[in-house]
Design an enzyme around this catalytic site. Structure first.
Site: not given
Ligand code: KDG
Length: 322
Positions: A39, A112, A232-233, A235, A237, A261-262, A264
């Site tokens: 993120s 991770r 953030k809503l 799709p 908007g 990723g949207a 971010d």
């Molecule tokens: O916002 C997108 C992220 O969720 C993704 O790239 C992975 O950073 C990440 C996570 O920890 O979920």
């Protein structure tokens, strides 16, 4: 504050994303595409692509994936001077399952726990460096990584607050990273309360403040002193609000390949807009455009647009949306 400013400094974990090439359950997926993601790293790349400076602070494993991610960020022009390699550690990875069991949605499977980034400590937070930030951007993912990363995050926040720089925070609650939602709430709420710019959504607000009504969520966050709230809503908007302004921008109907990723792209583009002196509304329009572009491909960063590409998008859609 140092004269050698960086517009945005981000702290967090960059990971290798293995994105399923075909939709469906991972047990039946044969091919995966490798991407750089995470993120806060997505935000750092977004800001830089749109012509401002950014730095990313993390720890990587001394492994092939660590080298890939370091070179990726360096190639994008993000300042990597505070990235350390941990000879004992490994670089975190995750997989994305697309379009199953809900079409158009993705799910994330992490590998991770115990990664090099989860070993970031307060001693990795260099005061002189964080004093260069006009904005520190963090998300709810980073404080969830470990106790030591939480303490490091709080130290970075204290430094920027002391320098009267801005704290930008995206609540980004990722349930698999928390013991419980109560743990997430207790840990993240004090950070939310220190934020100047807040990105959040209805699901996270339910957890954090027990509220799911849009107007009440925004009112709540503004009443505790947050300057700019972006709700953030998905799709549909997003809404951006300050004490004196309110605007809502609709989403665009596009073919969604992977929605991850949207948020971010939205956050990075919105911050860039504010730093360039754009209005809240212009910043949000551009942010929605960037978020839309990201969901049309696999990978979080490849489609992060430049300033000119956002212009081209908005010009094309002008009059076709709303
Ligand atoms: O916002 C997108 C992220 O969720 C993704 O790239 C992975 O950073 C990440 C996570 O920890 O979920």
């Amino acid at each position: 504050m140092s004269t050698d400013n960086l517009h945005v400094i981000c702290l967090g974990e960059i990971l290798v994303q293995f994105n399923a090439v075909t939709p469906g359950p991972l047990r039946h997926v044969t091919y995966f595409e490798k991407h750089a993601a995470g993120s806060e790293a997505n935000v750092a790349v977004c800001v830089k692509r749109q012509g401002l400076s950014s730095g990313f602070v993390t720890k990587l494993g001394s492994d092939e994936f660590g080298k890939f991610l370091y070179n990726w960020l360096r190639g994008e022009g993000v300042d990597v001077s505070q990235i350390k390699f941990d000879p004992e550690g490994f670089t975190g990875i995750y997989f994305i399952q697309r379009g199953f069991p809900v079409p158009g949605r993705s799910s994330v499977i992490y590998y991770r726990r115990g990664s090099a980034a989860s070993k970031i400590t307060e001693s990795d937070i260099v005061e002189e460096y964080f004093s260069r930030a006009l904005i520190l951007h963090l998300s709810g993912i980073t404080p969830a990584l470990s106790e030591s990363v939480l303490r490091a995050s709080l130290k970075a926040i204290d430094i920027v607050k002391k320098n009267e720089a801005k704290l930008s925070f995206d609540t980004n609650i990722r349930p698999p990273l928390w013991k419980s939602m109560e743990d997430a709430r207790k840990t993240l709420l004090p950070i939310v309360e220190k934020s100047d710019i807040l990105f959040t959504d209805i699901d996270d607000s339910k957890i954090l403040i027990g509220e799911s009504d849009i107007k009440k969520i925004i009112q709540h966050y503004l009443s505790i002193g947050i300057e700019v709230v972006v709700l953030k809503l998905g799709p549909k908007g997003a809404i951006a609000a300050t004490k004196s302004s309110y605007c809502e921008v609709n989403g665009y109907q596009v073919n969604v390949i992977d929605p991850i990723g949207a948020g971010d792209a939205l956050a990075g583009t919105f911050l860039t807009g504010l730093l360039k002196g754009y209005t809240i509304e212009k910043s949000l329009r551009r942010a929605i455009a960037a978020g839309t572009l990201v969901v049309t491909v696999r990978g979080d960063q490849e489609n992060l647009p430049t300033e000119d590409e956002i212009e081209a998008f908005l010009k094309y859609y002008s009059g076709k949306q709303d």
